[in-house]
Write a protein that holds these residues in place. Sequence first.
Motif, mmCIF file in Angstrom:
data_model
loop_
_atom_site.group_PDB
_atom_site.id
_atom_site.type_symbol
_atom_site.label_atom_id
_atom_site.label_comp_id
_atom_site.label_asym_id
_atom_site.label_seq_id
_atom_site.Cartn_x
_atom_site.Cartn_y
_atom_site.Cartn_z
ATOM 1 N N GLN A 122 0.842 -1.185 0.000
ATOM 2 C CA GLN A 122 0.000 0.000 0.000
ATOM 3 C C GLN A 122 0.882 1.241 0.000
ATOM 4 O O GLN A 122 1.895 1.307 0.692
ATOM 5 N N ALA A 123 0.501 2.234 -0.787
ATOM 6 C CA ALA A 123 1.232 3.509 -0.844
ATOM 7 C C ALA A 123 0.212 4.626 -0.705
ATOM 8 O O ALA A 123 -0.287 5.160 -1.699
ATOM 9 N N GLY A 124 -0.113 4.979 0.512
ATOM 10 C CA GLY A 124 -1.145 5.981 0.728
ATOM 11 C C GLY A 124 -2.480 5.494 0.216
ATOM 12 O O GLY A 124 -2.942 4.413 0.595
ATOM 13 N N ASP A 125 -3.089 6.280 -0.671
ATOM 14 C CA ASP A 125 -4.373 5.876 -1.241
ATOM 15 C C ASP A 125 -4.206 4.942 -2.441
ATOM 16 O O ASP A 125 -5.195 4.436 -2.976
ATOM 17 N N ASP A 126 -2.977 4.744 -2.882
ATOM 18 C CA ASP A 126 -2.719 3.912 -4.055
ATOM 19 C C ASP A 126 -2.153 2.554 -3.646
ATOM 20 O O ASP A 126 -1.715 2.360 -2.513
ATOM 21 N N TYR A 127 -2.169 1.633 -4.607
ATOM 22 C CA TYR A 127 -1.613 0.316 -4.347
ATOM 23 C C TYR A 127 -0.600 -0.010 -5.427
ATOM 24 O O TYR A 127 -0.854 0.194 -6.621
ATOM 25 N N VAL A 128 0.567 -0.510 -5.006
ATOM 26 C CA VAL A 128 1.666 -0.773 -5.931
ATOM 27 C C VAL A 128 1.887 -2.280 -6.050
ATOM 28 O O VAL A 128 2.023 -2.984 -5.037
ATOM 29 N N LEU A 129 1.958 -2.735 -7.287
ATOM 30 C CA LEU A 129 2.174 -4.164 -7.558
ATOM 31 C C LEU A 129 3.331 -4.320 -8.544
ATOM 32 O O LEU A 129 3.361 -3.666 -9.591
ATOM 33 N N LEU A 130 4.270 -5.178 -8.185
ATOM 34 C CA LEU A 130 5.358 -5.566 -9.085
ATOM 35 C C LEU A 130 5.148 -7.034 -9.433
ATOM 36 O O LEU A 130 5.155 -7.885 -8.539
ATOM 37 N N TYR A 131 4.960 -7.338 -10.700
ATOM 38 C CA TYR A 131 4.704 -8.734 -11.059
ATOM 39 C C TYR A 131 5.352 -9.072 -12.396
ATOM 40 O O TYR A 131 5.486 -8.232 -13.278
ATOM 41 N N GLY A 132 5.804 -10.312 -12.518
ATOM 42 C CA GLY A 132 6.454 -10.725 -13.759
ATOM 43 C C GLY A 132 7.112 -12.081 -13.630
ATOM 44 O O GLY A 132 6.701 -12.920 -12.825
#
Length: 214
Positions: free
Chosen positions: A179-189
């Motif tokens: 979670q990054a504040g109100d945003d959500y960060v996803l790293l996928y690969g």
Amino acid sequence: MSKGPAINADLGRPETPDETAARKAASSKAYRSSQTVRNLVAALVVTLAVVVVIIALVPRGEPVAAKPIDVAAIAADVESSMGSPAIVPETDEFWRVNAAELQSGAPVVWEVTLAPAAQDERGFIKLAQAFDADASWAPQRLNGVAPTDTVRIGGREWDVYQPGSASAEANVTYALSTQAGDDYVLLYGSRSADSTAELAESLIPQIRTVSEAR
């Protein structure tokens, strides 16, 4: 003394008018056939020569390299549209950017696709920043796959996913999200856990900025 009709050696006698006409007709046909073959061969030779000349004259150079993607410029437009910072991965000698776009939907997603620059390196990692989203969004991106573990990177908790063949995203074998504040960060690969973690750690300063922005 008048000269009589010529004796045909094959017949042993003079030709009749019909035989003379038939012989001449056969001779003309054979001549025309030989001319046709000669003309065809000549035409083929000329055509081949023209092709060789064209190939020799057409300029041949190296393929035009793909124009580099200006991620920072695209991200600036995204920030203007969304009113929120957009995370921009730092590309060094290892990474190159294959794509960068703002994807409409619910939520809106800023996505950057990274791949190794070296030919002998394989795999990819996608950075997806979902605006106004939470942890429930990541499994949606990974076809319902739930996190299997957590890991601490850069002082933050990250959920760990190992989608394997269950993921709708082709070749996705590993993912991290936070979670990054109100945003959500996803790293996928399809890169290794260590490679994905290294990228995640490089993004920590920007993730903090996003977390503090709202």
